[in-house]
Scaffold this motif. Structure first.
Motif, PDB file in Angstrom:
ATOM      1  N   ASN A 130       0.480  -1.380  -0.448  1.00 11.57           N
ATOM      2  CA  ASN A 130       0.195  -0.050  -0.306  1.00 11.57           C
ATOM      3  C   ASN A 130       0.886   1.441  -0.109  1.00 11.57           C
ATOM      4  O   ASN A 130       1.764   1.448   0.562  1.00 11.57           O
TER       5      ASN A 130
ATOM      6  N   GLU B 109       0.923   5.256   0.509  1.00 12.67           N
ATOM      7  CA  GLU B 109       0.406   6.438   0.924  1.00 12.67           C
ATOM      8  C   GLU B 109       1.605   7.692   0.641  1.00 12.67           C
ATOM      9  O   GLU B 109       2.355   7.609   0.625  1.00 12.67           O
TER      10      GLU B 109
ATOM     11  N   ARG C 133       5.565  -0.147  -7.662  1.00 14.81           N
ATOM     12  CA  ARG C 133       4.695  -1.550  -6.507  1.00 14.81           C
ATOM     13  C   ARG C 133       5.254  -2.316  -6.631  1.00 14.81           C
ATOM     14  O   ARG C 133       5.950  -3.272  -5.684  1.00 14.81           O
TER      15      ARG C 133
ATOM     16  N   LYS D  98       8.859   3.059   4.550  1.00 10.98           N
ATOM     17  CA  LYS D  98       7.582   1.955   5.052  1.00 10.98           C
ATOM     18  C   LYS D  98       7.791   2.080   6.192  1.00 10.98           C
ATOM     19  O   LYS D  98       8.270   2.592   7.306  1.00 10.98           O
TER      20      LYS D  98
ATOM     21  N   ASP E  97       2.684   0.476   5.506  1.00 12.55           N
ATOM     22  CA  ASP E  97       2.495   0.870   4.488  1.00 12.55           C
ATOM     23  C   ASP E  97       3.922   1.631   3.970  1.00 12.55           C
ATOM     24  O   ASP E  97       5.155   1.277   4.592  1.00 12.55           O
ATOM     25  N   TRP E  98       3.784   2.041   2.375  1.00 11.08           N
ATOM     26  CA  TRP E  98       5.229   2.852   2.097  1.00 11.08           C
ATOM     27  C   TRP E  98       4.802   4.075   2.115  1.00 11.08           C
ATOM     28  O   TRP E  98       3.881   4.336   1.255  1.00 11.08           O
ATOM     29  N   LEU E  99       5.202   4.811   2.200  1.00 15.39           N
ATOM     30  CA  LEU E  99       4.718   6.250   2.490  1.00 15.39           C
ATOM     31  C   LEU E  99       5.669   7.129   1.530  1.00 15.39           C
ATOM     32  O   LEU E  99       7.057   7.360   1.590  1.00 15.39           O
TER      33      LEU E  99
END
Length: 335
Positions: free
Chosen positions: A53, A55, A84, A215, A219-221
């Motif tokens: 995911n 964000e 991704r 990370k 989530d990966w921001l």
């Protein structure tokens, strides 16, 4: 590419009878019970692409590009599908414990790589393998059935998974293009056992942009989304930015560079983070006699024009310089 290897962990159970001796029947029953419980209860969930995911969570918000943005009479973009997939790759290789290392031969400091079995020589006398990796500043990879003459070269800064020692070699799996290889120990730098790859930068040589992701929980921001300028192939002094996966190896507040073909210092690039050979992510170059930083250049995000490095706005180069951890942060250069 990379294939995950299973890690077997042995367990010893000691059960004592009232007189202090081991009861073998009890031991076997307990072993069986643990094996059944381990398989049947709470199996480790397998990571899937849908678990990745992404964000928005900017830490640097200057010169931020949209996901799709205009460039001259066309458009450019951030390749989120490709990003991704590569983040899924990063998470996947860390699902099981591993020992990591990076391959190093900056300025041939660990010795010029020997000639491989089949090589190519260009008009300037530069030698490379059939995959375009030049001999200079590279690391030789030997097949598992021949430690006399190497099979191919690997870029300085490449990530490998350590398997074991074999005399003057290590055996390792190459994370980017796969395969198990013997590699002379003098070219190998082991990373700290606690290394966690949770900060990843992506440089796109087609769209001339850079993004950084971190990370956070599951989530990966996205920490930044900016224009960049990559390397232009113009031998003998200029080289394209190599495509692949690299470990950030060192940082310099100022990276001094030479005038082409001379030993004279031509200027410096601020906040330089080296990833492969003489390739750095850095701020806008400052040519002598000027001695103060330059924040922006109108050439950023246009066409390749550097010597191999990735130019950024100087404040973004400073952000990345402070954000990454040497030996633990990764860079993907994608097409």
């Amino acid at each position: 590419m990379y294939k995950l290897s299973s890690l077997l962990v042995g367990m010893s159970i000691f059960v004592f009878s009232s007189c202090g001796e081991v009861d073998n029947n009890i031991v076997e029953r307990e072993k069986l019970k643990i094996n059944i419980d381990t398989v049947a209860v709470n199996p480790e969930p397998k990571l899937t692409l849908s678990d990745i995911n992404i964000e928005l969570g900017l830490l640097y918000d200057k010169y931020t590009l949209d996901d799709i943005y205009p460039y001259k009479d066309t458009t450019r973009r951030f390749q989120w599908n490709k990003i991704r997939n590569l983040l899924f790759f990063v998470d996947s290789i860390q699902q099981e414990p591993a020992l990591w290392a990076t391959l190093q031969n900056y300025k041939n400091r660990n010795g010029e790589a020997p000639l491989i079995k089949e090589y190519e020589r260009n008009a300037y006398g530069n030698i490379s393998d059939k995959y375009g990796v030049q001999r200079r500043q590279s690391v030789p990879l030997y097949s598992l059935n021949d430690t006399i003459k190497p099979e191919r070269y690997s870029n300085d800064g490449s990530l490998v998974k350590y398997i074991g020692d074999y005399g003057s070699f290590i055996k390792a799996e190459h994370v980017w293009f796969g395969g198990e290889w013997y590699i002379p120990k003098k070219y190998v730098k082991h990373l700290v056992d606690s290394a966690v790859f949770d900060k990843v930068a992506f440089v796109d040589v087609v769209n001339q942009n850079i993004t950084t992701l971190e990370k956070s929980g599951v989530d990966w921001l996205v920490r930044s989304k900016n224009p960049a300028t990559t390397g232009l192939r113009r031998p003998p002094y200029q080289h394209e930015t190599p495509v692949g996966l690299f470990v950030f190896q060192e940082k310099k507040p100022k990276m001094f560079y030479l005038v082409d073909g001379t030993n004279n210092i031509g200027g410096y690039s601020p906040f330089a983070s080296r990833f492969s050979n003489g390739g750095y992510i850095h701020g806008v170059p400052v040519n002598l006699p000027r001695t103060t930083d330059i924040e922006w250049s109108n050439t950023l995000g246009t066409t390749p024009r550097s010597h191999m490095c990735v130019r950024n706005a100087t404040s973004h180069a400073e952000f990345l310089y402070n954000w990454i951890r040497v030996g633990e942060s990764l860079l993907f250069v994608i097409e």
